[in-house]
Design a protein around this motif. Structure first.
Motif, PDB file in Angstrom:
ATOM      1  N   GLY A   4       0.795  -1.217   0.000  1.00 65.34           N
ATOM      2  CA  GLY A   4       0.000   0.000   0.000  1.00 65.34           C
ATOM      3  C   GLY A   4       0.830   1.271   0.000  1.00 65.34           C
ATOM      4  N   GLN A   5       0.440   2.207   0.829  1.00 65.76           N
ATOM      5  CA  GLN A   5       1.100   3.502   0.902  1.00 65.76           C
ATOM      6  C   GLN A   5       2.524   3.392   1.419  1.00 65.76           C
ATOM      7  N   THR A 161      -1.900  -0.645   5.691  1.00 62.71           N
ATOM      8  CA  THR A 161      -0.700  -0.156   5.000  1.00 62.71           C
ATOM      9  C   THR A 161      -0.977   1.059   4.129  1.00 62.71           C
ATOM     10  N   PHE A 162      -2.249   1.439   3.991  1.00 67.14           N
ATOM     11  CA  PHE A 162      -2.571   2.606   3.172  1.00 67.14           C
ATOM     12  C   PHE A 162      -2.385   3.913   3.933  1.00 67.14           C
ATOM     13  N   LEU A 163      -2.304   3.825   5.273  1.00 66.49           N
ATOM     14  CA  LEU A 163      -2.087   4.997   6.121  1.00 66.49           C
ATOM     15  C   LEU A 163      -3.157   6.064   5.920  1.00 66.49           C
ATOM     16  N   LEU A 167      -8.956   5.568   1.966  1.00 65.25           N
ATOM     17  CA  LEU A 167      -8.385   4.712   0.925  1.00 65.25           C
ATOM     18  C   LEU A 167      -8.498   3.241   1.312  1.00 65.25           C
ATOM     19  N   PHE A 168      -8.257   2.952   2.577  1.00 64.78           N
ATOM     20  CA  PHE A 168      -8.333   1.578   3.035  1.00 64.78           C
ATOM     21  C   PHE A 168      -9.767   1.053   2.947  1.00 64.78           C
ATOM     22  N   ALA A 169     -10.742   1.906   3.281  1.00 65.12           N
ATOM     23  CA  ALA A 169     -12.147   1.500   3.180  1.00 65.12           C
ATOM     24  C   ALA A 169     -12.520   1.194   1.732  1.00 65.12           C
ATOM     25  N   ALA A 170     -12.034   2.013   0.796  1.00 67.96           N
ATOM     26  CA  ALA A 170     -12.313   1.764  -0.623  1.00 67.96           C
ATOM     27  C   ALA A 170     -11.690   0.443  -1.068  1.00 67.96           C
ATOM     28  N   PHE A 171     -10.485   0.177  -0.597  1.00 65.28           N
ATOM     29  CA  PHE A 171      -9.825  -1.092  -0.920  1.00 65.28           C
ATOM     30  C   PHE A 171     -10.609  -2.269  -0.355  1.00 65.28           C
TER      31      PHE A 171
END
Length: 217
Positions: A4-5, A161-163, A167-171
């Motif tokens: 991720g990020q 890992t998206f921090l 973004l993590f919710a979308a993933f």
């Protein structure tokens, strides 16, 4: 995908240090070049997708021009939105390469298994982060050399890992669909844990999208 990020720390800066050079800016073009060189039937693939390629390039150019006209930057500042357009084009070509390389049933199945495993790993890291490092500032203090100082300090939210919780919710939303259609047993269990993770992100957009997804499914 699992990194991720975290995989987006800066290698350096170009254009008077206004544009960040990321590992993906190096690896993605290398992967595309390897595909172009290694596939002797690449040109027909590109030709079949020429409409999509032209459309994406045109959309990028229009988007770039709108950004320039609406907020005229200096010539140096124009490189920042231009770099984003270049990245979009690179990822689109990478998508074509993946589709081309995964034409057989076995290759597609392997791609799905890899993606499912990667998504599950991201989910696991998210729960570990949520209980051990619930604030992004704690992650920054553990990895000070990776250049995370400019990130928002999302306190008490799952970011994995998206921090970034949004973004993590979308993933997770995309992963839930993949898990459910991949396996009716393990997939549903992973999807349930993923729903709980979306709640832990405290992302209002993620919650709303989850309601829409539930209605569609």
């Amino acid at each position: 995908i699992p990194l991720g990020q975290i995989f987006k720390w800066e290698l350096g800066r170009i254009a008077s240090k206004d544009i960040s050079l990321l590992p993906t800016d190096v690896l993605v073009p290398m992967a595309i070049l390897a595909w172009l060189v290694g596939r002797y039937r690449t040109l027909p693939v590109v030709a079949r997708n020429i409409g999509w390629i032209v459309g994406i390039v045109a959309a990028n150019i229009v988007s770039f021009l709108i950004a320039i006209v609406s907020d005229p930057p200096s010539l140096r500042d124009a490189g920042v939105p231009l770099m984003y357009q270049v990245r979009v084009g690179q990822y689109f070509l990478l998508l074509i390469a993946v589709v081309d390389l995964c034409r057989g049933a076995e290759a597609r199945a392997e791609l799905i298994r890899t993606t499912v495993s990667a998504a599950a790993l991201v989910l696991l890291v998210g729960w570990i982060q949520y209980f051990l490092y619930p604030n992004v500032i704690d992650i920054v203090s553990v990895f000070p050399s990776l250049g995370f100082r400019r990130l928002d300090m999302h306190q008490g939210r799952m970011v994995s890992t998206f921090l970034d919780p949004n973004l993590f919710a979308a993933f997770l939303l995309l992963s839930i669909v993949l898990w459910v259609f991949w396996s009716r047993r393990i997939g549903i269990v992973l999807a349930a844990i993923g729903v709980a993770a979306i709640m832990a992100t405290a992302s209002r957009g993620g919650w709303a999208a989850l309601v829409v997804l539930a209605g569609v499914v």
